[in-house]
Design a protein around this motif. Structure first.
Motif, short mmCIF file in Angstrom:
data_model
loop_
_atom_site.label_atom_id
_atom_site.label_comp_id
_atom_site.label_asym_id
_atom_site.label_seq_id
_atom_site.Cartn_x
_atom_site.Cartn_y
_atom_site.Cartn_z
N MET A 118 0.84 -1.21 0.00
CA MET A 118 0.00 0.00 0.00
C MET A 118 0.87 1.25 0.00
N ALA A 119 1.95 1.21 0.79
CA ALA A 119 2.85 2.37 0.77
C ALA A 119 3.41 2.56 -0.64
N THR A 120 3.76 1.44 -1.31
CA THR A 120 4.28 1.56 -2.67
C THR A 120 3.23 2.14 -3.62
N LEU A 121 1.99 1.71 -3.44
CA LEU A 121 0.92 2.26 -4.28
C LEU A 121 0.82 3.77 -4.08
N GLY A 122 0.90 4.20 -2.82
CA GLY A 122 0.89 5.64 -2.55
C GLY A 122 2.03 6.35 -3.24
N MET A 123 3.23 5.72 -3.20
CA MET A 123 4.39 6.35 -3.85
C MET A 123 4.19 6.46 -5.35
N PHE A 124 3.56 5.44 -5.96
CA PHE A 124 3.31 5.50 -7.41
C PHE A 124 2.33 6.63 -7.72
N PHE A 125 1.29 6.77 -6.88
CA PHE A 125 0.32 7.84 -7.13
C PHE A 125 0.97 9.21 -6.96
N VAL A 126 1.87 9.30 -5.96
CA VAL A 126 2.56 10.58 -5.72
C VAL A 126 3.22 11.09 -6.99
N CYS A 127 3.77 10.16 -7.79
CA CYS A 127 4.47 10.57 -9.01
C CYS A 127 3.51 11.17 -10.03
N SER A 128 2.26 10.79 -9.97
CA SER A 128 1.34 11.13 -11.05
C SER A 128 0.29 12.17 -10.66
N VAL A 129 0.25 12.60 -9.38
CA VAL A 129 -0.84 13.50 -9.00
C VAL A 129 -0.65 14.86 -9.67
N ARG A 130 -1.78 15.49 -9.93
CA ARG A 130 -1.75 16.81 -10.56
C ARG A 130 -2.59 17.83 -9.79
N ASP A 131 -3.10 17.44 -8.62
CA ASP A 131 -3.83 18.41 -7.81
C ASP A 131 -3.61 18.11 -6.33
N PHE A 132 -4.08 19.04 -5.48
CA PHE A 132 -3.79 18.92 -4.06
C PHE A 132 -4.60 17.82 -3.38
N ALA A 133 -5.79 17.50 -3.92
CA ALA A 133 -6.54 16.39 -3.33
C ALA A 133 -5.75 15.09 -3.51
N GLY A 134 -5.22 14.90 -4.71
CA GLY A 134 -4.41 13.71 -4.97
C GLY A 134 -3.16 13.71 -4.12
N LEU A 135 -2.54 14.87 -4.00
CA LEU A 135 -1.32 14.98 -3.18
C LEU A 135 -1.61 14.53 -1.76
N PHE A 136 -2.70 15.06 -1.20
CA PHE A 136 -3.02 14.76 0.20
C PHE A 136 -3.32 13.28 0.39
N VAL A 137 -4.17 12.73 -0.47
CA VAL A 137 -4.60 11.35 -0.26
C VAL A 137 -3.45 10.38 -0.50
N SER A 138 -2.66 10.60 -1.55
CA SER A 138 -1.57 9.66 -1.82
C SER A 138 -0.50 9.75 -0.73
N LEU A 139 -0.26 10.98 -0.25
CA LEU A 139 0.73 11.13 0.82
C LEU A 139 0.25 10.44 2.09
#
Lengths: 500, 99
Positions: free
Chosen positions: A114-135
């Motif tokens: 799950m942590a790795t999934l979050g790290m993958f999403f971190v690379c691709s986020v383009r807004d602050f909602a994505g930033l917050f949730v993936s972090l």
């Protein structure tokens, strides 16, 4: 821009599917038969990483999915390769470590995935909602991983310290996002630059700057930088060694990827320092954070007798060096950050692989117990020495070139602030040389006490041996064959600057 | 009531929470204070969203609530584990890890 394009997120889909499979597999197998979980995890991680890297050739980048909230570009692909490699290395360490633990294998792999999934999403986020949730996906997984040994008082204490400080930092980050939202009327990264351009320095600039300040402070927790660095040595010491390795590379790199994205969003459309960052106060703030972080980490490491605490303080110091690349606010600086992270991957994970093997035999992390390793296990001592020298930044190793690029990016700015922070960084490097070499001296110059046979005949499991070799080769390849990797980092930085 | 009132209230709640985190020694109170901080931010999101006539802020509140719940759930689980080992929830008495 405005379509779903779900297939673009294939690496994340694969990881999510792996998480579900591991979950069901764990529920359906007996406690003494968890080998299949390891195979599923390996397969899923390999597929996801491979898929992310293949996107570099087969996807017409930059591409977006989910109505533009998810993006794939040269930067995200390089970062996903880094995170995928980190997760694979950590999984190899965990395979060995889990043999010493009799329960919770499924949970450990699940949380790491799950942590790795979050790290993958971190690379691709383009807004602050994505930033917050993936972090937060990364952070909450790491809370559980830190306190994984729940009968160990040290692990629980580390976990509680991590949760309390982490939640505090989350609140700061979220408040920062709220103010940015108030100023820009949206959660998109790219709206920051637009607001700067349309409002000039008046209007909402104060709201925006306050929001950015809080966001940067919140991210400082992830990268272990001042003022949110106090958890680092305690959590590094208390958590299990594979978790510490994952934290020191994966979690820190995720923070830097997001910091780069936020800083990029504040730059003007042509990559010139946008209105806010051009004021000089921001360069000063980042310089202050970087200098304080380097001093705190390198001075704190001087009198550590515990290997993991030493690596914790050293990790704080390295956050400071990488921040120097960020505060350049230009493409050269961002490329230096990406290269530094690549070099740090091989370096720090090589060191942790040795720490895990030695700890398996010693059951202790005292540096004095490493005495005589050079004679008893020359290969392990060699990897540890090369890793520590690379962390210190000795020339033929990967770490040297990372530091070189970072210092170059800062010195090229030519401002007094830049020279000051480069000077503090150079002083930090000199200090760090001392404590890294103290460990090396312990390996080669000091004999193990009479009758201490704990380090005799160390057996290294095959996956861990592979990690050791890959890290050793990586340390030298990124030190000698620099050009292709610098080009890769520059391409990534260029893609980041071109991102919209 | 204007957006200024809402943001001020949110700032006051946030500060109370922060003081609680810094000064209290009982981990349960600390977690409670953290929750107060996160909910203060949720109020700020709603306030800014109402001021701007934009729904994104209210959507962020859902994320904030979910994440706050996850963090506090993990935190409480650790408090239970700690209490089983040490029979205390006082942060001053949990200090094995230090220089």
């Amino acid at each position: 821009m405005r379509e779903f394009n779900v297939a673009l997120a294939a690496p994340e889909w694969i990881l999510s599917a792996t998480i579900l499979v591991v979950l069901f597999q764990d529920a359906r197998t007996r406690w003494d038969n968890k080998g299949g979980l390891g195979r599923t995890t390996w397969l899923g991680l390999l597929l996801a990483t491979g898929c992310a890297m293949l996107q570099g050739w087969f996807v017409d980048t930059p591409a977006t999915a989910f109505l533009g909230h998810y993006g794939v570009d040269g930067f995200s692909i390089v970062c996903k390769a880094i995170f995928g490699a980190t997760a694979l290395f950590v999984m190899a360490m965990a395979d060995t470590w889990l043999k010493r633990v009799d329960r919770g294998h499924g949970e450990f792999r699940l949380l790491a995935l799950m942590a790795t999934l979050g790290m993958f999403f971190v690379c691709s986020v383009r807004d602050f909602a994505g930033l917050f949730v993936s972090l937060e996906l990364i952070t909450v997984s790491f809370y559980c991983l830190t306190a994984f040994k729940r009968n160990d008082e040290r692990a629980i204490e580390a976990g509680i310290k991590y949760v309390v400080l982490g939640a505090l930092a989350t609140a700061f980050l979220l408040l920062g996002i709220a103010f940015i939202y108030g100023a820009t009327e949206s959660l998109w990264f790219h709206k920051i630059a637009l607001t700067e351009a349309s409002d000039g320095v008046g209007g909402n600039a104060a709201l925006l700057e306050f929001g950015l300040l809080l966001t940067v402070l919140g991210l400082c927790f992830k990268i272990a930088a001042v003022p949110f660095q106090v958890w680092t040595p305690d959590v590094y010491e208390g958590a299990a060694s594979p978790v510490t390795a994952f934290l020191s590379m994966g979690s820190k790199a995720a923070g830097f990827v997001l910091l780069l994205k936020v800083v990029r969003a504040c730059l003007g459309p042509d990559g010139d320092a946008g209105i806010i960052l051009a004021t000089g106060a921001w360069a000063g703030l980042f310089a202050l954070i970087a200098a304080a972080t380097m001093l705190y980490g390198n001075l704190g490491a001087l009198w550590q007798g515990n290997m993991k605490r030493l690596l914790g303080y050293s990790s704080i110091g390295h956050a400071g060096y990488v921040l120097m690349g960020v505060l350049a606010f230009n493409e050269a600086g961002f490329a230096a950050v990406v290269y530094y992270l690549m070099a740090y991957l091989f370096t720090v994970l090589g060191v942790f692989a040795v720490v895990i093997i030695v700890n398996g035999a010693l059951r202790s992390h005292a540096i004095t117990d490493y005495a005589g390793l050079g004679r008893k296990s020359p290969f392990l001592a060699l990897v540890l020495t090369c890793g520590l020298l690379s962390l210190a930044g000795v020339p033929p190793m990967a770490g040297f070139f990372g530091k070189f690029l970072v210092f170059q990016a800062v010195v090229q700015l030519g401002t007094p602030v830049a020279y000051t922070v480069a000077f503090v960084g150079a002083a930090g490097v000199v200090v760090s040389m001392y404590y890294y070499l103290c460990v090396v001296k312990q390996l080669y110059m000091v004999e193990a006490p009479e009758g201490d046979t704990r380090l005799d005949g160390l057996v290294v499991a095959k996956p861990l041996k592979a990690v050791l070799w890959v890290c050793l080769i990586g340390i030298f390849v990124l030190g000698f064959l620099v050009q292709p990797f610098v080009a890769m980092a520059q391409d990534a930085a260029e893609a980041l600057m071109a991102a919209r | 009531m204007t957006v200024g009132h809402l943001i001020t209230l949110s700032g006051v709640l946030f500060t109370i929470g922060m003081v609680g985190v810094m000064s209290r020694r009982n981990i349960l109170i600390v977690l409670l204070s953290v929750e107060l901080m996160l909910n203060a931010v949720a109020l700020a999101f709603v306030g800014f969203g109402a001021w701007r006539g934009n729904l994104d802020g209210q959507i962020m509140v859902f994320f904030a609530i979910t994440v706050a719940a996850a963090e506090v759930a993990v935190g409480l689980a650790m408090v239970i584990a700690l209490f089983r080992l040490r029979l205390t929830v006082d942060t001053d008495r949990v200090s094995l890890l230090k220089d």
